[in-house]
Every structure is written in C-alpha cells, then in structure tokens.
Design a protein around this motif. Structure first.
Motif, mmCIF file in Angstrom:
data_model
loop_
_atom_site.group_PDB
_atom_site.id
_atom_site.type_symbol
_atom_site.label_atom_id
_atom_site.label_comp_id
_atom_site.label_asym_id
_atom_site.label_seq_id
_atom_site.Cartn_x
_atom_site.Cartn_y
_atom_site.Cartn_z
ATOM 1 N N ASP A 149 0.840 -1.191 0.000
ATOM 2 C CA ASP A 149 0.000 0.000 0.000
ATOM 3 C C ASP A 149 0.882 1.251 0.000
ATOM 4 N N THR A 150 1.578 1.458 -1.108
ATOM 5 C CA THR A 150 2.482 2.609 -1.180
ATOM 6 C C THR A 150 1.715 3.926 -1.194
ATOM 7 N N LEU A 151 0.537 3.949 -1.833
ATOM 8 C CA LEU A 151 -0.250 5.176 -1.841
ATOM 9 C C LEU A 151 -0.752 5.504 -0.443
ATOM 10 N N GLY A 152 -1.194 4.471 0.282
ATOM 11 C CA GLY A 152 -1.604 4.701 1.661
ATOM 12 C C GLY A 152 -0.447 5.143 2.535
ATOM 13 N N THR A 153 0.735 4.624 2.257
ATOM 14 C CA THR A 153 1.918 5.030 3.023
ATOM 15 C C THR A 153 2.217 6.509 2.801
ATOM 16 N N LEU A 154 2.012 6.990 1.565
ATOM 17 C CA LEU A 154 2.284 8.395 1.264
ATOM 18 C C LEU A 154 1.257 9.335 1.877
ATOM 19 N N THR A 155 0.034 8.859 2.075
ATOM 20 C CA THR A 155 -1.038 9.738 2.555
ATOM 21 C C THR A 155 -1.485 9.423 3.976
ATOM 22 N N GLY A 156 -0.843 8.437 4.620
ATOM 23 C CA GLY A 156 -1.338 8.020 5.935
ATOM 24 C C GLY A 156 -0.562 8.541 7.119
ATOM 25 N N ASN A 157 0.532 9.267 6.911
ATOM 26 C CA ASN A 157 1.316 9.762 8.035
ATOM 27 C C ASN A 157 2.126 10.980 7.574
ATOM 28 N N PHE A 290 11.778 9.940 -8.135
ATOM 29 C CA PHE A 290 11.539 8.491 -8.172
ATOM 30 C C PHE A 290 11.875 7.847 -6.829
ATOM 31 N N MET A 291 12.953 8.292 -6.213
ATOM 32 C CA MET A 291 13.314 7.750 -4.907
ATOM 33 C C MET A 291 12.265 8.101 -3.856
ATOM 34 N N LEU A 292 11.738 9.329 -3.915
ATOM 35 C CA LEU A 292 10.770 9.770 -2.909
ATOM 36 C C LEU A 292 9.404 9.134 -3.111
ATOM 37 N N LEU A 293 8.975 8.971 -4.361
ATOM 38 C CA LEU A 293 7.625 8.484 -4.635
ATOM 39 C C LEU A 293 7.561 6.984 -4.909
ATOM 40 N N GLY A 294 8.664 6.410 -5.391
ATOM 41 C CA GLY A 294 8.628 5.000 -5.748
ATOM 42 C C GLY A 294 9.365 4.094 -4.789
ATOM 43 N N VAL A 295 10.565 4.479 -4.367
ATOM 44 C CA VAL A 295 11.395 3.598 -3.531
ATOM 45 C C VAL A 295 11.100 3.780 -2.049
ATOM 46 N N ALA A 296 11.092 5.049 -1.582
ATOM 47 C CA ALA A 296 10.900 5.290 -0.141
ATOM 48 C C ALA A 296 9.559 4.769 0.372
ATOM 49 N N PRO A 297 8.427 5.014 -0.310
ATOM 50 C CA PRO A 297 7.163 4.451 0.184
ATOM 51 C C PRO A 297 7.161 2.925 0.216
ATOM 52 N N LEU A 298 7.827 2.326 -0.775
ATOM 53 C CA LEU A 298 7.904 0.870 -0.793
ATOM 54 C C LEU A 298 8.682 0.352 0.413
ATOM 55 N N LEU A 299 9.798 1.001 0.709
ATOM 56 C CA LEU A 299 10.574 0.590 1.883
ATOM 57 C C LEU A 299 9.787 0.805 3.169
ATOM 58 N N LEU A 300 9.085 1.949 3.278
ATOM 59 C CA LEU A 300 8.268 2.204 4.474
ATOM 60 C C LEU A 300 7.155 1.170 4.605
ATOM 61 N N ALA A 301 6.531 0.815 3.483
ATOM 62 C CA ALA A 301 5.460 -0.191 3.529
ATOM 63 C C ALA A 301 6.009 -1.554 3.964
ATOM 64 N N ILE A 302 7.206 -1.906 3.482
ATOM 65 C CA ILE A 302 7.806 -3.184 3.858
ATOM 66 C C ILE A 302 8.153 -3.187 5.358
ATOM 67 N N VAL A 303 8.731 -2.079 5.820
ATOM 68 C CA VAL A 303 9.100 -2.002 7.234
ATOM 69 C C VAL A 303 7.873 -2.049 8.129
ATOM 70 N N SER A 304 6.835 -1.272 7.770
ATOM 71 C CA SER A 304 5.641 -1.230 8.608
ATOM 72 C C SER A 304 4.936 -2.584 8.617
ATOM 73 N N SER A 305 4.877 -3.262 7.453
ATOM 74 C CA SER A 305 4.232 -4.573 7.421
ATOM 75 C C SER A 305 5.041 -5.604 8.192
ATOM 76 N N THR A 306 6.357 -5.453 8.232
ATOM 77 C CA THR A 306 7.208 -6.367 8.995
ATOM 78 C C THR A 306 6.962 -6.199 10.474
ATOM 79 N N PHE A 307 6.889 -4.937 10.935
ATOM 80 C CA PHE A 307 6.647 -4.705 12.360
ATOM 81 C C PHE A 307 5.244 -5.147 12.772
ATOM 82 N N GLU A 308 4.278 -4.984 11.848
ATOM 83 C CA GLU A 308 2.915 -5.403 12.189
ATOM 84 C C GLU A 308 2.802 -6.903 12.307
ATOM 85 N N SER A 309 3.642 -7.642 11.599
ATOM 86 C CA SER A 309 3.568 -9.104 11.658
ATOM 87 C C SER A 309 4.263 -9.676 12.892
ATOM 88 N N LEU A 310 5.055 -8.831 13.584
ATOM 89 C CA LEU A 310 5.761 -9.334 14.771
ATOM 90 C C LEU A 310 4.821 -9.418 15.958
#
Length: 310
Positions: A149-157, A290-310
C-alpha cells in the motif's frame, strides 16, 4: 514551435506556396487584388481566404495580410508580417512584385527546411525527457502492483506526506526545466536576414540606396517587431559594393543566404546539445522524485508490514 511541429504541413511552407502562386498569377497579367481573390476561391487555405475577404471589404492588401482573423503561433505571425513587408517594399520602391514574391517564397521554403531539421533533431531528446518524467509514477504503481500500500503510506502519516510533497515538487520542477531547455533549443525571431532581402528587393526597382534604405526601414518599423540586427551586415555589403563598383543586390542576397545557413547550423547545434543538457533535470529532479515516490514508500510499507507481523 510546439504548435508548428504539431501541424502536418508547416504554415511557413503554405505561405511559401501562396507567395509563389501569387507571383505566377501576377506574371500572367492579373492584378494584385484579383490574384488574391482567385487564390482564395481555388484553395482551402484559411489565410488566403481571410486576405481575400479583407480586400473585398475595402482593405489594402497589406492591411488584409496583417489583420488575419485567426490567432496563429508567434512564428507564423512573423512570417505573415515578413510577407506584408515584402509587399510593402515592392509597392513603395517600384520593384517587380512577382519577382519579390518569388524571392519571398524561396526564403520561406528555406526557413521551413531549417525548422523541419531542428524539429527532427529535437524529437528524440524531447520524447525521451517526457517518457522519463513519468518514472516516479511508474515506481509508485509498481509498488502497488507488488501488493504494498504505497499510496496509503504516502497519505497516511506525516512522513508520507513529506515524501509526496517533495516528490511532486521535484516532478513539477523537472517538467518546467525540460520545457525551458526545449524552448531555448527551438529557433526564435523572424526569418533570418529578412532586412537584407528587403533591401535587395528595393534596389531591384532602381531606387537609390538612400531611398531604398528608407523604404526598408519604414517596412521594418511597420511590420517587423524584432531588432535590426542586419544593419552591420548591410553596411559591410554596401561598402564592398561601392569599393568594387558592382551592384549591391547580388551581394545582399548572398549575405542573406549566409545568414540563413548560420541560423540553420546554430539551430541544429542547439538541438544536438539538448540531449546532453536534458540529463541535468533527469539527475537532479526526476531520479530524486523516483526515490521519494517509488522507492521510499515501498521501503516504508515493507518495514511497517514487517513490524505489524511481529
């Protein structure tokens, strides 16, 4: 130039054909006003039809040329103004109008060749820049296609909003930068060496040099908005003509041809260098976006989903 390139047949070529057709009609013994009427009736050119209607309503030919009802691009307006200046100079100096129109048509054809060469040289770099400008959005959609959810990551915090704002700002800056670079690489101003051509036309009518120069100066004030950059070249040509004792007309046309060749070379060089200069907005704006809109949200989404699964 953007509008000119979009036309399948450049307006400058249509004006060249129109001038040459008028010259043929005049050589056949038809008067100037009837020649425009015949041309308006036999062609689908809206400009010819507009001039024909203006003459029918009582305008002079020059006024009808300058008072077109449409709103053409700047370069088309300048070309029409050059046609009006040629008509004015031929009328005021007594030069053969048909010969002046043929010379005008030939000049327009060469100008059209220059514009097409530059448009072809610009096509590749400009298209590449436009395609690359969508890279940040492609990165954003790619993350969503992977299931994040990269779009949600960009607009959710607040961090996401900061990334979105920075990326959008960089994309807008890169697009504006690309447009500016492309605009600077396109030719601008009226037809090169037009004043040299006008003076050669005025002298062809047998007028004295001082009278011909006054007629040309009047035409430039009336119709041509650009600066009189050809004055030094005119002085050199007239000095050479006086010293050598030869007519100045051929020398003026030769100098005009040289000016057109230089303008064509300068335009091609600017178009060729555009491919290199477009790397600046790519490296400084598009890739960071591209880094701000494509890579950074993807990394944030991966990190947040990892912490939520713990």
């Amino acid at each position: 130039m953007r509008t000119d390139r979009a036309q399948r047949r450049p307006e400058i070529d249509r004006l060249a054909t129109l001038a040459e057709t008028l010259a043929t009609l005049l050589e056949a013994g038809i008067g100037p006003a009837p020649a425009w009427s015949y041309l308006a009736e036999s062609t689908d050119d809206p400009f010819a039809a507009s001039v024909g209607r203006g003459i029918t309503s009582g305008d002079t030919v020059v006024c009808a040329i300058m008072s077109g009802r449409d709103d053409p691009p700047p370069r088309v307006r300048e070309a029409r103004a050059a046609l009006a200046a040629v008509w004015w100079v031929a009328t005021e100096s007594g030069s053969p109008l048909a010969d002046c129109l043929r010379a005008c048509g030939e000049s327009f054809h060469r100008q059209g060749d220059t514009e097409r060469d530059i448009a072809v040289a610009l096509a590749g770099p400009v298209l590449t820049a436009r395609m690359v400008s969508f890279l940040p959005l492609v990165g954003l959609l790619f993350g969503m296609a992977l299931g994040f959810d990269t779009l949600g990551t960009l607009t959710g915090n607040p961090v996401g909003w900061a990334l979105l704002s920075g990326g959008a700002l960089l994309m807008g800056l890169g697009a504006a930068w690309n447009r500016r670079l492309s605009h600077r690489a396109t030719p601008s101003g009226s037809a090169p060496a037009i004043e040299l051509e006008l003076l050669a036309m005025a002298l062809a009518g047998g007028a004295a040099i001082s009278v011909a120069r006054e007629v040309v100066a009047d035409a430039c004030r009336r119709f041509l908005s650009g600066g009189r950059d050809s004055v030094p070249a005119i002085e050199r040509v007239l000095e050479l003509s006086a010293r050598a004792g030869i007519p100045a007309g051929a020398l003026l046309r030769s100098e005009a041809d040289r000016g057109r060749r230089e303008s064509r070379s300068a335009g091609q060089a600017a178009a060729a260098s555009l491919a290199v200069r477009l790397m600046l907005p790519l490296g400084l704006c598009v890739l960071p976006a591209f880094m701000l809109l494509g890579v950074a949200p993807l990394l944030l989404a991966i990190v947040s989903s990892t912490f939520e699964s713990l």
